[in-house]
Design an enzyme around this catalytic site. Structure first.
Site, short mmCIF file in Angstrom:
data_model
loop_
_atom_site.label_atom_id
_atom_site.label_comp_id
_atom_site.label_asym_id
_atom_site.label_seq_id
_atom_site.Cartn_x
_atom_site.Cartn_y
_atom_site.Cartn_z
N LEU A 10 35.62 28.73 100.76
CA LEU A 10 36.76 29.58 100.80
C LEU A 10 36.61 30.67 102.23
CD1 LEU A 10 36.83 30.47 97.04
CD2 LEU A 10 37.99 28.73 98.28
N ARG A 17 38.00 45.02 103.79
CA ARG A 17 36.97 45.93 103.60
C ARG A 17 35.97 46.09 104.90
NH1 ARG A 17 35.03 43.63 97.92
NH2 ARG A 17 36.25 41.85 98.84
N ASP A 106 31.58 33.58 103.05
CA ASP A 106 31.00 34.91 103.41
C ASP A 106 29.67 35.35 102.70
OD1 ASP A 106 31.55 35.37 100.86
OD2 ASP A 106 32.48 37.34 101.06
N GLY A 143 31.20 40.25 90.44
CA GLY A 143 31.92 39.62 89.07
C GLY A 143 30.70 39.61 88.11
N ASN A 231 31.12 41.78 102.41
CA ASN A 231 32.34 42.50 102.27
C ASN A 231 32.53 43.64 103.32
OD1 ASN A 231 33.16 40.53 100.38
ND2 ASN A 231 31.94 41.61 98.93
N LYS A 321 19.43 34.75 132.02
CA LYS A 321 20.69 34.09 131.64
C LYS A 321 20.73 32.89 132.31
CE LYS A 321 24.74 33.58 133.37
NZ LYS A 321 25.94 33.95 134.07
N ALA A 350 8.08 42.22 141.15
CA ALA A 350 8.66 43.44 140.42
C ALA A 350 10.08 43.58 140.99
CB ALA A 350 7.74 44.62 140.19
C1 UD1 Z 1 34.02 37.13 94.96
C2 UD1 Z 1 34.28 36.92 93.31
C3 UD1 Z 1 33.02 37.63 92.40
C4 UD1 Z 1 31.85 37.43 93.24
C5 UD1 Z 1 31.65 37.49 94.72
C6 UD1 Z 1 30.34 36.84 95.11
C7 UD1 Z 1 36.36 36.15 92.67
C8 UD1 Z 1 37.78 36.75 92.10
N1 UD1 Z 1 35.62 37.04 92.74
O1 UD1 Z 1 34.65 38.30 94.85
O2 UD1 Z 1 33.08 37.24 91.18
O3 UD1 Z 1 30.80 38.10 92.51
O4 UD1 Z 1 32.84 36.72 95.33
O5 UD1 Z 1 30.18 37.37 96.54
O6 UD1 Z 1 36.29 35.05 93.20
N2 UD1 Z 1 39.34 33.90 100.14
C9 UD1 Z 1 40.37 33.09 100.59
N3 UD1 Z 1 41.48 33.36 100.20
C10 UD1 Z 1 41.99 34.18 99.29
C11 UD1 Z 1 41.02 35.11 98.90
C12 UD1 Z 1 39.77 35.12 99.32
O7 UD1 Z 1 40.07 31.97 101.33
O8 UD1 Z 1 43.13 34.30 99.30
C13 UD1 Z 1 37.96 33.66 100.80
C14 UD1 Z 1 37.44 34.78 101.28
O9 UD1 Z 1 37.79 34.66 102.75
C15 UD1 Z 1 36.04 34.84 101.05
C16 UD1 Z 1 35.84 34.38 99.68
O10 UD1 Z 1 37.08 33.67 99.39
O11 UD1 Z 1 35.19 33.98 102.07
C17 UD1 Z 1 35.54 35.04 98.61
O12 UD1 Z 1 36.78 36.29 98.67
P1 UD1 Z 1 36.28 37.84 98.58
O13 UD1 Z 1 37.52 38.81 98.65
O14 UD1 Z 1 35.14 38.06 99.59
O15 UD1 Z 1 35.87 37.95 97.11
P2 UD1 Z 1 34.96 39.07 96.42
O16 UD1 Z 1 35.71 40.25 96.01
O17 UD1 Z 1 33.60 39.22 97.22
CA CA Z 2 32.79 38.24 99.15
#
Ligand code: UD1
Ligand code: CA
Length: 409
Positions: A10, A17, A106, A143, A231, A321, A350
């Site tokens: 995902l 944030r 992430d 969570g 985050n 580089k 140098a």
């Molecule tokens: C999520 C979990 C939480 C967990 C945490 C661990 C959920 C509801 N919550 O929260 O239980 O403890 O991860 O790190 O899943 N993303 C999408 N599409 C969306 C929303 C999010 O692709 O519509 C992706 C984000 O880019 C990210 C990942 O899903 O890489 C997680 O989303 P994020 O918003 O970071 O979730 P958390 O609030 O951290």
């Molecule tokens: Ca997250």
């Protein structure tokens, strides 16, 4: 015959944030986009199908991974939550049978061993879904894992939806799930956005499966350090520090001496040979290759495309580089070396500067073996210096110049 395994990563969120105009998963951890670590961990356990959900500035993400042909990109037009992000993968998996690992893009600290254990545990128990959890001293932001009095999993509650009591639970969800594909989409279809954020949460799929009488297991399989998701910029820095430790430990296990680890920064892509010593305040960024028995720093800056053969010395306030230094070459103090190919045992005095940029274009310099470049010289590219030359101190050398032989000592 083990079951086929697909992975859904995902990576579609915008990440408010982080306060960024970049897709979060492209932010770098030790020189590589955070997403690349998650992708690598999937590859390491031999995932059969790799799906990555993207949304916010998705073209930027695709082009950052243009060389990775094994990734199937699925677009999530609107970011409606982690459950919705997984649902949009239905078509990409329509012809797939087996287990589906769902992880977030992430969390670059995840280890392939943990992912492998998750899949194995899931297969052994024949569960509808298996979740790996972590215990954190400070669970805030994650969570919480809800279990009944016998320790059986009941579900996951997001922090924003926790009761005061649930908030104290230290077992958290680091987002490592393995679903039987049949149950994944069946459960996701029933997820509703009835929570404080109004999003479709993948975490709700667990409760739904349990209510439906299916087996859902959660085991404490993730070390606290590995559980951290990114985050915020603070978490980006903290994860970067942990990753830096891992990189340095790997190199030390391979026989590299790092004199002062906290004051050294080495890119995840760098390769360093045995018995090389890295002195404090050295910064190595990009694809850098260092041979054996080299001495680097203090205060050296090695950039992308630097290649050092064996026994090379790069000393204080020297920047390199896209340059190659042959074995035994030395650049001990205060030099800039860019776009150069330098032979064996060349002494770079140098303060030598390689003037590789004329204001419009980058040019290359070649220096033959055993040439001595006197202190404070400027080599103006494009330029070729022969072997065994002696360039006098303070010379500006241009193509076509005959080189004065009174330098050196
Ligand atoms: C999520 C979990 C939480 C967990 C945490 C661990 C959920 C509801 N919550 O929260 O239980 O403890 O991860 O790190 O899943 N993303 C999408 N599409 C969306 C929303 C999010 O692709 O519509 C992706 C984000 O880019 C990210 C990942 O899903 O890489 C997680 O989303 P994020 O918003 O970071 O979730 P958390 O609030 O951290
Ligand atoms: Ca997250």
């Amino acid at each position: 015959m083990p079951k086929a395994t697909a992975a859904i990563i995902l990576a579609g969120g915008q990440s408010t944030r982080m306060v960024t105009d970049m897709p979060k998963v492209l932010h770098e951890v030790c020189g590589r986009p955070m997403l690349s670590y998650v992708i690598d961990a999937c590859r390491e356990i031999g995932i059969d199908r790799l799906i990555c959900v993207i949304g916010y500035r998705k073209d930027d993400v695709i082009s950052a991974f243009a060389e990775d042909k094994d990734i199937v990109w699925v677009s999530q037009a609107e970011q409606k939550g982690t459950g919705h992000a997984a649902i949009v993968c239905r078509d990409a998996l329509s012809d797939f049978e087996g287990d589906v690992v769902v992880i977030a893009g992430d969390m670059p600290l995840l280890r392939s061993e943990t992912l492998g254990l998750l899949v194995k545990t899931h297969e052994k128990n024949n569960a509808a879904v298996t979740l790996a959890t972590a215990i954190l001293d400070d669970p805030s932001g994650y969570g919480r894992i809800i279990r009944d009095e016998y320790g059986n999993l009941q579900g996951i509650v997001e922090e924003g939806d926790c009761t005061e009591e649930q908030r104290h639970i230290k077992e958290i969800n680091p987002s490592y799930y393995c679903f039987d594909k049949k149950y994944l989409f069946e459960a996701l279809d029933q997820v509703r956005p009835d929570n404080v954020k109004g999003e479709y949460y993948i975490t709700d799929a667990l409760h739904i499966l349990i209510q439906g009488g299916h087996r859902a297991d959660a085991f404490r399989g993730v070390a606290a350090e590995d559980a951290m998701g990114i985050n915020s910029r603070e978490q980006l820095a903290e994860v970067g520090r942990i990753m830096q430790n891992r990189i340095q430990h790997r190199l030390m296990h391979q026989g590299v001496t790092i004199v002062d680890p906290p004051n050294t920064w080495i890119d995840a892509r760098a390769e360093i040979g045995q018995d090389t010593v890295i002195y404090p305040f050295t910064y190595i960024h990009g694809r850098v290759k260092i041979g054996r028995f080299c001495s680097i720093g203090p205060f050296a800056y090695l950039r992308d495309g630097t290649v050092l053969k064996d026994d090379v010395v790069v000393g204080v306030f020297t920047e390199l580089k896209n340059s190659l230094l042959g074995s035994g070459a030395r650049a001990r103090h205060l030099s800039y070396i860019g776009d150069a190919e330098i032979g064996k045992e060349v002494e770079i005095g140098a303060g030598t500067l390689f003037a590789n940029f004329d204001g419009q274009q980058i040019h290359n310099t070649v220096v033959g073996d055993r040439t001595y470049i006197g202190q404070g010289s400027i080599l103006v590219a494009p330029l070729k210096v022969a072997e065994n030359e002696q360039i006098a101190h303070g010379t500006v050398v241009k193509e076509g110049d005959s080189i004065s032989r009174d330098g050196g000592s």
